[in-house]
Design a protein around this motif. Structure first.
Motif, PDB file in Angstrom:
ATOM      1  N   UNK A 238       0.817  -1.192   0.072  1.00  0.00           N
ATOM      2  CA  UNK A 238      -0.097  -0.007  -0.209  1.00  0.00           C
ATOM      3  C   UNK A 238       0.936   1.303  -0.087  1.00  0.00           C
ATOM      4  N   UNK A 239       2.017   1.183   0.722  1.00  0.00           N
ATOM      5  CA  UNK A 239       2.935   2.443   0.677  1.00  0.00           C
ATOM      6  C   UNK A 239       3.940   2.184  -0.285  1.00  0.00           C
ATOM      7  N   UNK A 240       4.524   3.156  -0.700  1.00  0.00           N
ATOM      8  CA  UNK A 240       5.509   3.277  -1.709  1.00  0.00           C
ATOM      9  C   UNK A 240       6.820   3.763  -0.877  1.00  0.00           C
ATOM     10  N   UNK A 241       7.701   2.649  -1.060  1.00  0.00           N
ATOM     11  CA  UNK A 241       9.340   3.097  -0.553  1.00  0.00           C
ATOM     12  C   UNK A 241      10.080   3.055  -1.752  1.00  0.00           C
ATOM     13  N   UNK A 242      10.313   4.300  -2.119  1.00  0.00           N
ATOM     14  CA  UNK A 242      10.985   4.464  -3.104  1.00  0.00           C
ATOM     15  C   UNK A 242      12.597   4.563  -3.407  1.00  0.00           C
ATOM     16  N   UNK A 243      13.091   3.693  -3.791  1.00  0.00           N
ATOM     17  CA  UNK A 243      14.675   3.652  -4.326  1.00  0.00           C
ATOM     18  C   UNK A 243      14.965   4.556  -5.386  1.00  0.00           C
ATOM     19  N   UNK A 244      15.999   5.292  -5.167  1.00  0.00           N
ATOM     20  CA  UNK A 244      16.677   6.330  -6.013  1.00  0.00           C
ATOM     21  C   UNK A 244      18.206   5.924  -6.189  1.00  0.00           C
ATOM     22  N   UNK A 245      18.429   5.415  -7.505  1.00  0.00           N
ATOM     23  CA  UNK A 245      19.924   4.802  -7.663  1.00  0.00           C
ATOM     24  C   UNK A 245      20.484   6.102  -7.586  1.00  0.00           C
ATOM     25  N   UNK A 246      21.925   5.802  -7.126  1.00  0.00           N
ATOM     26  CA  UNK A 246      22.841   7.090  -6.935  1.00  0.00           C
ATOM     27  C   UNK A 246      24.236   6.585  -7.449  1.00  0.00           C
ATOM     28  N   UNK A 247      24.964   7.026  -8.391  1.00  0.00           N
ATOM     29  CA  UNK A 247      26.014   6.474  -9.092  1.00  0.00           C
ATOM     30  C   UNK A 247      27.207   7.245  -8.087  1.00  0.00           C
ATOM     31  N   UNK A 248      28.005   6.114  -7.820  1.00  0.00           N
ATOM     32  CA  UNK A 248      29.409   6.584  -6.903  1.00  0.00           C
ATOM     33  C   UNK A 248      30.711   6.513  -7.713  1.00  0.00           C
ATOM     34  N   UNK A 249      31.722   6.875  -7.148  1.00  0.00           N
ATOM     35  CA  UNK A 249      33.052   6.746  -7.989  1.00  0.00           C
ATOM     36  C   UNK A 249      33.054   5.166  -8.100  1.00  0.00           C
ATOM     37  N   UNK A 250      32.926   4.567  -7.202  1.00  0.00           N
ATOM     38  CA  UNK A 250      33.387   3.197  -7.251  1.00  0.00           C
ATOM     39  C   UNK A 250      32.217   2.049  -7.385  1.00  0.00           C
ATOM     40  N   UNK A 251      31.056   2.472  -7.545  1.00  0.00           N
ATOM     41  CA  UNK A 251      30.000   1.467  -7.569  1.00  0.00           C
ATOM     42  C   UNK A 251      28.518   2.261  -7.469  1.00  0.00           C
ATOM     43  N   UNK A 286      22.729   1.564   7.217  1.00  0.00           N
ATOM     44  CA  UNK A 286      22.152   0.359   6.766  1.00  0.00           C
ATOM     45  C   UNK A 286      20.864   0.449   6.529  1.00  0.00           C
ATOM     46  N   UNK A 287      19.872   0.730   7.373  1.00  0.00           N
ATOM     47  CA  UNK A 287      18.600   0.762   7.244  1.00  0.00           C
ATOM     48  C   UNK A 287      18.110   1.675   6.108  1.00  0.00           C
ATOM     49  N   UNK A 288      18.880   2.698   5.603  1.00  0.00           N
ATOM     50  CA  UNK A 288      18.413   3.583   4.600  1.00  0.00           C
ATOM     51  C   UNK A 288      18.456   3.166   3.180  1.00  0.00           C
ATOM     52  N   UNK A 289      19.173   1.910   3.252  1.00  0.00           N
ATOM     53  CA  UNK A 289      19.183   1.230   1.570  1.00  0.00           C
ATOM     54  C   UNK A 289      18.419  -0.119   1.721  1.00  0.00           C
ATOM     55  N   UNK A 290      17.459  -0.293   2.564  1.00  0.00           N
ATOM     56  CA  UNK A 290      16.712  -1.457   2.824  1.00  0.00           C
ATOM     57  C   UNK A 290      15.174  -1.068   2.683  1.00  0.00           C
ATOM     58  N   UNK A 291      14.511  -2.107   1.985  1.00  0.00           N
ATOM     59  CA  UNK A 291      13.060  -2.166   2.045  1.00  0.00           C
ATOM     60  C   UNK A 291      12.392  -1.425   0.926  1.00  0.00           C
ATOM     61  N   UNK A 292      13.037  -1.053  -0.342  1.00  0.00           N
ATOM     62  CA  UNK A 292      12.512  -0.304  -1.329  1.00  0.00           C
ATOM     63  C   UNK A 292      11.561  -1.027  -2.048  1.00  0.00           C
ATOM     64  N   UNK A 293      10.389  -0.520  -2.605  1.00  0.00           N
ATOM     65  CA  UNK A 293       9.275  -1.303  -3.306  1.00  0.00           C
ATOM     66  C   UNK A 293       9.219  -1.203  -4.784  1.00  0.00           C
ATOM     67  N   UNK A 294       9.977  -0.048  -5.364  1.00  0.00           N
ATOM     68  CA  UNK A 294      10.104   0.331  -6.562  1.00  0.00           C
ATOM     69  C   UNK A 294      11.401   1.250  -6.742  1.00  0.00           C
ATOM     70  N   UNK A 295      12.334   1.092  -7.798  1.00  0.00           N
ATOM     71  CA  UNK A 295      13.361   1.843  -7.947  1.00  0.00           C
ATOM     72  C   UNK A 295      13.275   3.125  -9.124  1.00  0.00           C
ATOM     73  N   UNK A 296      13.856   3.915  -9.160  1.00  0.00           N
ATOM     74  CA  UNK A 296      14.101   5.073 -10.151  1.00  0.00           C
ATOM     75  C   UNK A 296      15.476   5.409 -10.414  1.00  0.00           C
ATOM     76  N   UNK A 297      15.944   5.162 -11.636  1.00  0.00           N
ATOM     77  CA  UNK A 297      17.355   5.511 -12.218  1.00  0.00           C
ATOM     78  C   UNK A 297      17.658   6.179 -13.347  1.00  0.00           C
ATOM     79  N   UNK A 298      18.559   7.446 -13.254  1.00  0.00           N
ATOM     80  CA  UNK A 298      18.416   8.310 -14.280  1.00  0.00           C
ATOM     81  C   UNK A 298      19.856   8.183 -14.919  1.00  0.00           C
TER      82      UNK A 298
END
Length: 376
Positions: A238-251, A286-298
């Motif tokens: 029912x809730x949207x937990x949105x993952x936002x892909x972020x590019x890093x220098x090494x991953x 660690x808790x801030x990269x867990x539990x996404x239900x859908x992801x957005x990548x740009x």
């Protein structure tokens, strides 16, 4: 008394952490709170700060080495005496290097060619290196250079990304569809709002913010896309937990905005920027990269239009955003300039078919082409 610096535990599931790079060497002084090393585990990279003021007495874990949480990675103490004692012991234990015998002409030739004298084999009297020995080594050195391959150790973050991407492709039925949204009105609205957004909220609205809002609204209208298929069980949220892909220098890191459906456009924009900054600085929890239900990548910043995003398992969908471009479009039989935004949706065909996935993407497109809907 020396202070132990240990590998921290970044979450309950962490089994191993890797020292990415040491910012200090043995014998260097450090201040309390100063960064002494970078570590990574799975998709988190963070700085290790010195717990005390003092001197780096000993480094126990090398760069690229993985150890369990709680392992001592270095010691910090007062003064230089322990460091000097350690160096003295090391020097005593090292055998003295035998000096190479080499003729003056051969030495001059080797230095001019940047040849390491220690690698040369002497055929002269008593093992003396001669001119002929240097000439013989030159073509071998060039051949070795041509055949050399650079080998770099893979850090924990890269290993985790590789493992998850392979798992994603092997355990789901992925299909990608694409659409183009006419975002001419959206770019105009963005420009109109940004003055107020910056002055009132100290936040600049980006196209990614609007796409994220459009995706959230569309997920609420099409809940089948806001679901996960795992171990033979389909779970719809029912809730949207949105993952936002972020590019890093090494991953790559995917911070998660919890309960994104509750946020206004400004609140969403602030969250995206905050988590993006934390990801780049290696400060995500660690808790801030867990539990996404859908992801957005740009990938728009890299000039990419359409591409094939890989699902972030066990999610059923991921939306890719390409680079905007201007092109002639017809409006009311008149040809004018329009701004187009490419969209790429990868979905799990085990969860939903092409028609409902297309309906979801069409709804995202509709929100972007009528951007006032993202504000209401």
């Amino acid at each position: 008394m020396a202070v132990e610096v240990v590998m921290p535990k970044l979450g309950m599931s962490m089994k191993e952490g890797t020292v990415s790079v040491w910012n200090k060497e043995v014998g260097e002084t450090v201040n309390k709170g100063e960064s002494i090393a970078s570590i990574n585990s799975e998709k988190i990279e963070m700085e290790i700060e010195s717990p005390a003021e003092g001197t780096i007495l000993d480094i126990k874990v090398s760069e690229g080495e993985g150890v369990p949480p709680g392992t001592v990675i270095c010691y910090i103490g007062e003064g230089n005496e322990p460091v000097e004692e350690k160096k003295a012991r090391d020097n005593q234990s090292k055998p003295k290097k035998e000096r190479k015998k080499i003729s003056p002409v051969a030495r001059k030739m080797a230095n001019s060619a940047n040849l390491d004298i220690d690698t040369l084999v002497g055929t002269g009297p008593g093992g003396r290196i001669t001119k002929e020995d240097v000439l013989h080594a030159l073509p071998e050195r060039e051949e070795k250079k041509q055949n050399e391959t650079e080998h770099q150790p893979i850090n924990m973050m890269r290993k985790t990304i590789a493992s998850r991407m392979m798992e994603s492709l092997q355990t789901s039925a992925q299909l990608t569809i694409t659409m183009k949204a006419d975002v001419t009105q959206l770019t105009n609205l963005q420009q109109q709002l940004n003055g107020t957004a910056i002055a009132r909220y100290d936040t600049k609205l980006t196209i990614t913010d609007f796409v994220a809002k459009a995706a959230i609204l569309s997920l609420l209208e099409h809940p089948a896309m806001n679901s996960q298929y795992h171990n033979g069980v389909l779970e719809t949220f029912e809730n949207v937990h949105l993952g936002i892909a972020a590019a890093l220098d090494n991953g790559l890191a995917v911070p998660v905005i919890q309960h994104a459906e509750r946020l206004t456009l400004i609140e969403l924009a602030k969250s995206i920027k905050l988590y993006g900054q934390k990801a780049r600085e290696g400060k995500l929890l660690h808790d801030e990269i867990q539990g996404s239900t859908f992801t957005l990548t740009n990938l728009g910043a890299y000039g990419v239009e359409h591409f094939t995003p890989i699902l972030n398992p066990p999610e059923a969908g991921i939306l890719g955003v390409g680079t905007m471009y201007d092109t002639p479009v017809y409006r009311d039989d008149e040809l004018c300039k329009g701004t187009i935004l490419p969209l790429s949706l990868t979905f799990d065909h085990r969860v939903l078919d092409g028609a409902p996935a297309s309906a979801f993407l069409s709804t995202v497109k509709a929100h972007l082409e009528e951007p006032i809907s993202t504000l209401l």
